[in-house]
Design a protein around this motif. Structure first.
Motif, mmCIF file in Angstrom:
data_model
loop_
_atom_site.group_PDB
_atom_site.id
_atom_site.type_symbol
_atom_site.label_atom_id
_atom_site.label_comp_id
_atom_site.label_asym_id
_atom_site.label_seq_id
_atom_site.Cartn_x
_atom_site.Cartn_y
_atom_site.Cartn_z
ATOM 1 N N LYS A 152 28.667 34.585 27.863
ATOM 2 C CA LYS A 152 27.788 35.715 27.573
ATOM 3 C C LYS A 152 28.565 36.910 27.016
ATOM 4 C CE LYS A 152 24.072 34.673 30.826
ATOM 5 N NZ LYS A 152 23.265 35.175 31.974
ATOM 6 N N HIS A 153 29.856 36.972 27.320
ATOM 7 C CA HIS A 153 30.678 38.073 26.812
ATOM 8 C C HIS A 153 30.866 38.001 25.300
ATOM 9 C CE1 HIS A 153 31.596 39.525 30.803
ATOM 10 N NE2 HIS A 153 32.084 38.343 31.163
ATOM 11 N N ILE A 154 30.699 36.828 24.723
ATOM 12 C CA ILE A 154 30.872 36.686 23.270
ATOM 13 C C ILE A 154 29.557 36.294 22.598
ATOM 14 C CG2 ILE A 154 33.331 36.150 23.406
ATOM 15 C CD1 ILE A 154 32.675 33.209 23.302
ATOM 16 N N HIS A 155 28.455 36.508 23.321
ATOM 17 C CA HIS A 155 27.139 36.137 22.788
ATOM 18 C C HIS A 155 26.788 36.929 21.543
ATOM 19 C CE1 HIS A 155 22.698 36.472 22.566
ATOM 20 N NE2 HIS A 155 22.753 35.173 22.823
ATOM 21 N N ASP A 156 27.227 38.195 21.458
ATOM 22 C CA ASP A 156 26.860 39.070 20.346
ATOM 23 C C ASP A 156 27.849 39.029 19.191
ATOM 24 O OD1 ASP A 156 24.585 39.886 21.702
ATOM 25 O OD2 ASP A 156 25.616 41.538 22.704
ATOM 26 N N ILE A 157 28.823 38.145 19.237
ATOM 27 C CA ILE A 157 29.759 37.976 18.108
ATOM 28 C C ILE A 157 29.122 36.967 17.165
ATOM 29 C CG2 ILE A 157 32.116 37.432 17.417
ATOM 30 C CD1 ILE A 157 33.042 38.088 20.189
ATOM 31 N N PHE A 158 28.300 37.449 16.257
ATOM 32 C CA PHE A 158 27.457 36.567 15.452
ATOM 33 C C PHE A 158 28.223 35.821 14.370
ATOM 34 C CE2 PHE A 158 24.575 39.998 16.936
ATOM 35 C CZ PHE A 158 23.778 39.218 17.765
ATOM 36 N N LEU A 159 29.450 36.239 14.076
ATOM 37 C CA LEU A 159 30.257 35.535 13.082
ATOM 38 C C LEU A 159 31.111 34.428 13.691
ATOM 39 C CD1 LEU A 159 31.454 38.471 10.778
ATOM 40 C CD2 LEU A 159 29.538 36.905 10.436
ATOM 41 N N LEU A 160 31.052 34.289 15.009
ATOM 42 C CA LEU A 160 31.848 33.266 15.679
ATOM 43 C C LEU A 160 31.339 31.875 15.313
ATOM 44 C CD1 LEU A 160 34.133 32.709 17.674
ATOM 45 C CD2 LEU A 160 32.417 32.748 19.512
ATOM 46 N N ARG A 161 32.206 31.056 14.762
ATOM 47 C CA ARG A 161 31.840 29.711 14.335
ATOM 48 C C ARG A 161 32.629 28.616 15.065
ATOM 49 N NH1 ARG A 161 28.389 32.389 12.989
ATOM 50 N NH2 ARG A 161 27.464 32.715 10.928
ATOM 51 N N ASP A 162 33.821 28.937 15.552
ATOM 52 C CA ASP A 162 34.703 27.917 16.131
ATOM 53 C C ASP A 162 35.187 28.393 17.501
ATOM 54 O OD1 ASP A 162 36.496 25.953 16.734
ATOM 55 O OD2 ASP A 162 37.708 26.159 14.926
ATOM 56 N N LEU A 163 34.850 27.642 18.529
ATOM 57 C CA LEU A 163 35.272 27.958 19.897
ATOM 58 C C LEU A 163 35.886 26.710 20.512
ATOM 59 C CD1 LEU A 163 35.365 29.866 22.347
ATOM 60 C CD2 LEU A 163 33.085 29.038 22.956
ATOM 61 N N ASN A 164 37.086 26.869 21.078
ATOM 62 C CA ASN A 164 37.798 25.741 21.675
ATOM 63 C C ASN A 164 38.043 26.028 23.150
ATOM 64 O OD1 ASN A 164 39.332 23.531 22.297
ATOM 65 N ND2 ASN A 164 40.956 23.915 20.807
ATOM 66 N N LEU A 165 37.392 25.255 24.026
ATOM 67 C CA LEU A 165 37.563 25.379 25.476
ATOM 68 C C LEU A 165 38.097 24.085 26.085
ATOM 69 C CD1 LEU A 165 34.260 27.278 26.336
ATOM 70 C CD2 LEU A 165 36.564 28.223 26.311
ATOM 71 N N VAL A 166 38.751 23.280 25.293
ATOM 72 C CA VAL A 166 39.302 22.012 25.774
ATOM 73 C C VAL A 166 40.329 22.289 26.873
ATOM 74 C CG1 VAL A 166 40.697 20.016 25.138
ATOM 75 C CG2 VAL A 166 38.903 20.809 23.608
ATOM 76 N N GLY A 167 40.248 21.500 27.955
ATOM 77 C CA GLY A 167 41.229 21.641 29.028
ATOM 78 C C GLY A 167 40.935 22.732 30.017
ATOM 79 N N ASN A 168 39.731 23.318 29.985
ATOM 80 C CA ASN A 168 39.327 24.326 30.958
ATOM 81 C C ASN A 168 38.436 23.683 32.023
ATOM 82 O OD1 ASN A 168 39.935 27.419 30.041
ATOM 83 N ND2 ASN A 168 39.833 26.053 28.278
ATOM 84 N N PRO A 169 38.437 24.213 33.252
ATOM 85 C CA PRO A 169 37.576 23.658 34.310
ATOM 86 C C PRO A 169 36.092 23.715 33.987
ATOM 87 C CG PRO A 169 39.264 25.086 35.244
ATOM 88 C CD PRO A 169 39.330 25.257 33.764
ATOM 89 N N VAL A 170 35.691 24.605 33.090
ATOM 90 C CA VAL A 170 34.276 24.743 32.767
ATOM 91 C C VAL A 170 33.699 23.468 32.166
ATOM 92 C CG1 VAL A 170 34.683 25.630 30.429
ATOM 93 C CG2 VAL A 170 32.615 26.304 31.664
#
Length: 379
Positions: free
Chosen positions: A275-293
């Motif tokens: 939710k902290h990056i919900h308003d970053i509308f230009l965000l296209r690539d997010l990498n969360l590999v290897g996180n507990p989530v």
């Protein structure tokens, strides 16, 4: 006599201009030019043999420089031609003081050597690109600032502390990967710096970046636990925070130009952090590999639902079907809700036991008989 003439020609070209490169004396018309060239090649071979035999190991000579320079170009009024690029990778060099005579170099590449001192760069006012990676340098910019120096690569060295770089006003790209830095300092006046990489150091806190015009920032493989000190980087587009200990994304709220965030192998455990990056509308690539989530149920659809503008998640392309499924699951439209309710009631009804009573069967007449009786009565 010929060897003396060759030495005089070599010493007469300290401005990175090997023998025969001046336009005022075309080598094709010089008497004995072929013999001089043969003597020079022989001297270069001798230097190589001396190097192999253990003599002058690690010391750069003018002869070697004259054989490695490239990119011939005009200088000054255009009547002189000089070589502007010098590349000496993997030469086992430790002493390059001879380069102080080559004042017109624009690109200097000395990777994979054993160099500790780069004070010769102080005599290169036109230098634009410097690659001194994979050496043994411990002094941070231990030379006078060339006026046009734009790209510097000091990765894989022994630098432990950053110092003031306010004199390097043209610096655009700085690579300090694989050193021993504990903090970022001295960049406050680098108003043209757009790319900074300090991966695999010992940085535990992000600081010293202020309002730099950075578009690419790499902090991979450090000791970060929080995202902080980035709020004024309004131009930031690519951010690499992988291989750290970050648990929250709260420090990315105002970075509206971010298009790529790499958080691989951190400690993010809650989907709600997105939710902290919900308003970053230009965000296209997010990498969360290897996180507990990633162990959370419906993790991928939940992240896609919160960040509908993503095109790549965890290095895999986000499909249209996934976006539709995420909306239908977490915020379905009314027609989908109605369809689900109807399906639920239908299934529930089918699951109920069906009972047919005998009294209903005895009192019922076949419909064809009723219709026949009505027809006869009418007649």
């Amino acid at each position: 006599m010929k060897e003396t003439e060759s030495e005089e020609l070599s010493s007469a070209s300290p401005s990175c201009c090997p023998p025969g490169s001046h336009s005022a004396a075309p080598p094709a018309e010089a008497p004995g030019c072929q013999e001089l060239e043969e003597n020079r090649d022989m001297e270069i071979k001798q230097v190589t043999l001396h190097k192999r035999s253990g003599q002058k190991v690690g010391v750069l000579t003018a002869e070697v420089v004259s054989s490695c320079v490239s990119n011939l170009g005009r200088f000054g009024s255009g009547l002189h031609h000089l070589y502007h690029h010098l590349s000496l990778p993997s030469q086992d060099l430790s002493n390059v003081s001879v380069l102080s005579k080559y004042v017109h170099l624009e690109m200097l590449e000395l990777p994979h050597n054993k160099i500790k001192d780069l004070s010769c760069v102080s005599h290169m006012p036109y230098l634009v690109t410097l690659d001194a990676s994979h050496n043994e340098i411990s002094s941070f910019f231990g030379f006078q600032p060339p006026m046009n120096l734009k790209e510097v690569n000091f990765s894989h060295n022994r630098i432990t502390k950053m110092e003031d770089l306010s004199a390097y006003s043209s610096l655009c790209n700085l690579d300090l990967d694989y050193n021993s830095l504990s903090e970022i300092t001295g960049l406050e006046q680098c108003f043209k710096l757009t790319r900074l990489s300090v991966a695999h150091n010992k940085i535990s806190r992000i600081s010293g970046l202020h309002s730099l015009p950075l578009t690419h920032l790499c902090l991979r493989g450090n000791q970060l636990e929080r995202i902080e000190g980035l709020e004024n980087l309004k131009c930031l587009q690519f951010l690499d925070l992988s291989l750290n200990r970050i648990t929250s994304l709260s420090g990315l709220l105002n970075l509206h130009l971010l298009g790529s965030i790499n958080l691989e192998k951190n400690m993010i455990s809650e989907i709600q952090e997105c939710k902290h990056i919900h308003d970053i509308f230009l965000l296209r690539d997010l990498n969360l590999v290897g996180n507990p989530v990633q162990d959370q149920p419906d993790y991928r659809l939940a992240v896609i639902f919160l960040l509908q503008h993503l095109t790549v998640l965890d290095q895999e392309k986000v499909t249209v079907e996934e976006k539709v499924s995420s909306v239908n699951q977490f915020d379905p439209p009314l027609d989908v809700v109605a369809a689900r309710d109807h399906m639920t009631h239908l299934v529930y009804q089918l699951m109920q036991p069906q009972v047919l009573y005998d009294r209903c069967c005895s009192s019922m007449r076949p419909i064809w008989l009723i219709m026949l009786l009505r027809t006869n009565h009418a007649i």
